[in-house]
Design a protein around this motif. Sequence first.
Motif, short mmCIF file in Angstrom:
data_model
loop_
_atom_site.label_atom_id
_atom_site.label_comp_id
_atom_site.label_asym_id
_atom_site.label_seq_id
_atom_site.Cartn_x
_atom_site.Cartn_y
_atom_site.Cartn_z
N THR A 1 39.43 46.42 38.74
CA THR A 1 39.75 46.77 40.19
C THR A 1 39.82 45.54 41.10
O THR A 1 38.93 44.53 40.69
N VAL A 2 40.76 45.48 41.83
CA VAL A 2 41.19 44.14 42.43
C VAL A 2 41.13 44.26 44.05
O VAL A 2 41.83 45.22 44.79
N ASP A 3 40.14 43.93 44.70
CA ASP A 3 39.82 43.95 46.08
C ASP A 3 40.86 42.99 46.97
O ASP A 3 41.01 41.82 46.72
N LEU A 4 41.61 43.66 47.99
CA LEU A 4 42.26 43.00 48.94
C LEU A 4 41.73 43.01 50.21
O LEU A 4 42.27 43.96 51.12
N CYS A 5 40.76 42.52 50.58
CA CYS A 5 40.13 42.40 52.00
C CYS A 5 41.14 41.42 52.88
O CYS A 5 41.83 40.76 52.48
N LYS B 1 36.35 31.91 42.18
CA LYS B 1 35.52 31.97 40.93
C LYS B 1 35.81 33.28 40.10
O LYS B 1 35.78 33.02 38.70
N GLY B 2 35.96 34.34 40.64
CA GLY B 2 36.11 35.43 40.05
C GLY B 2 37.53 35.56 39.10
O GLY B 2 37.46 36.10 38.19
N ILE B 3 38.39 34.99 39.75
CA ILE B 3 39.89 34.59 39.25
C ILE B 3 39.79 33.67 38.11
O ILE B 3 40.03 34.10 37.09
N ARG B 4 39.06 32.59 38.27
CA ARG B 4 38.85 31.71 37.11
C ARG B 4 38.15 32.46 36.06
O ARG B 4 38.60 32.17 34.73
N LEU B 5 37.13 33.50 36.06
CA LEU B 5 36.50 34.03 35.15
C LEU B 5 37.41 35.32 34.52
O LEU B 5 37.43 35.37 33.39
N ALA B 6 38.15 35.86 35.32
CA ALA B 6 39.01 36.84 35.10
C ALA B 6 40.30 36.73 34.24
O ALA B 6 40.40 37.29 33.19
N LEU B 7 40.75 35.38 34.49
CA LEU B 7 41.98 35.10 33.60
C LEU B 7 41.87 34.81 32.07
O LEU B 7 42.69 35.25 31.31
N PRO B 8 40.81 34.18 31.87
CA PRO B 8 40.52 34.29 30.29
C PRO B 8 40.17 35.36 29.50
O PRO B 8 40.50 35.73 28.56
N LEU B 9 39.57 36.12 30.44
CA LEU B 9 39.17 37.57 29.77
C LEU B 9 40.49 38.27 29.60
O LEU B 9 40.72 38.92 28.55
N ASP C 1 30.11 47.27 38.19
CA ASP C 1 29.07 46.72 37.46
C ASP C 1 29.29 45.59 36.78
O ASP C 1 28.45 44.98 35.96
N ALA C 2 30.53 44.88 37.14
CA ALA C 2 31.04 43.68 36.69
C ALA C 2 31.66 42.76 37.63
O ALA C 2 33.00 42.49 37.60
N TRP C 3 30.82 42.47 38.79
CA TRP C 3 31.31 41.67 39.87
C TRP C 3 31.33 40.12 39.24
O TRP C 3 30.46 39.54 39.29
N LEU C 4 32.67 39.73 38.73
CA LEU C 4 32.59 38.62 37.98
C LEU C 4 32.03 37.36 38.88
O LEU C 4 31.45 36.50 38.13
N ALA C 5 32.51 37.22 40.08
CA ALA C 5 31.93 36.01 40.99
C ALA C 5 30.60 35.94 41.04
O ALA C 5 29.94 34.97 41.36
#
Length: 309
Positions: free
Chosen positions: A123-127, A284-292, A259-263
């Motif tokens: 799920t990708v938030d576009l605030c 930070k969330g993107i840095r964690l998401a890309l390897p995943l 239940d998994a807000w990566l940042a």
Amino acid sequence: MRLFYSLLLILPLLIAAPDAAHAQKITGYRSLREPVADRSGRRLWAIRSFNEEGVPHRLVVDPATLQSFDLPAAELVPRAEGEGGFWGTRLGRAVKRYTAPPYRLQNGGATRAETAAGGFFLTVDLCPSKRPFERELFETAAALSPGKAVPVAVMVTGLWLESHPEEVAYLKGEVAAGRLAVTWVNHSWHHHYDPKVPLAGNFLLAPGTDLRSEVLQLEQELLARGLVPSPFFRFPGLVSDGATMNLLAELSLVPVGADAWLAKGEQPRRGSFILVHGNGNEPKGIRLALPLLKGTEVRLLPLPAAFAD
């Protein structure tokens, strides 16, 4: 020379609004809940009524698949079923379950799959944001299954939608090309936030907020751009209360938390709703998401698959 400078003034407006020139005019927008069927006999529930370029339309949801459609009213026929029948459907049960008490101030609603999910839900938030769009996130997701549309839920706000026409066009293009399958999730129109105010009076709980307008205005703008709103809603900041949950129930919407807000350091596991920001606000969330997303065992699932039949 005067013509040259006039063109310089007009050019940014032409570049910034490619979607606006093709937007459909949506009027008479209102909430309802009516049992209908399409021409194939499929049982649906109409949850919104509106005119699209003067033609009566309905926003309908298939209560079994949780898929939504923008259909001309002339293609639908009423069904002889009371409104109470809605609550016995897969959609109705999810709405009732996740808008019911007890009410948490933060992260209410569905936060992970009810089912034995064999994958994750991205799920990708576009605030609202003026920072660069995280295009690499979507490109990486699309590369997971070459030749097959990869599901992703995009939680979009109205202010982001208005100010990022090129990015919206990119996402629409990825869907049209069969690389992404986007579930468009309502994330409110303004997404008000004041870092100095406690959560109980912040985001959609700020005094004077018209939640109904925040929800319905965003839906109208999605439809005007040829994008069909899903029956899901994500609260800004994941902040809500009993009144806001009750309104979602009235509007036939399922609140979706995470239940998994990566940042924030939350670790995803099978069935998790992974939350990242694609608007540049949370690198930070993107840095964690890309390897995943580049992992060999990652499988992304469509948001409706998280809910039990």
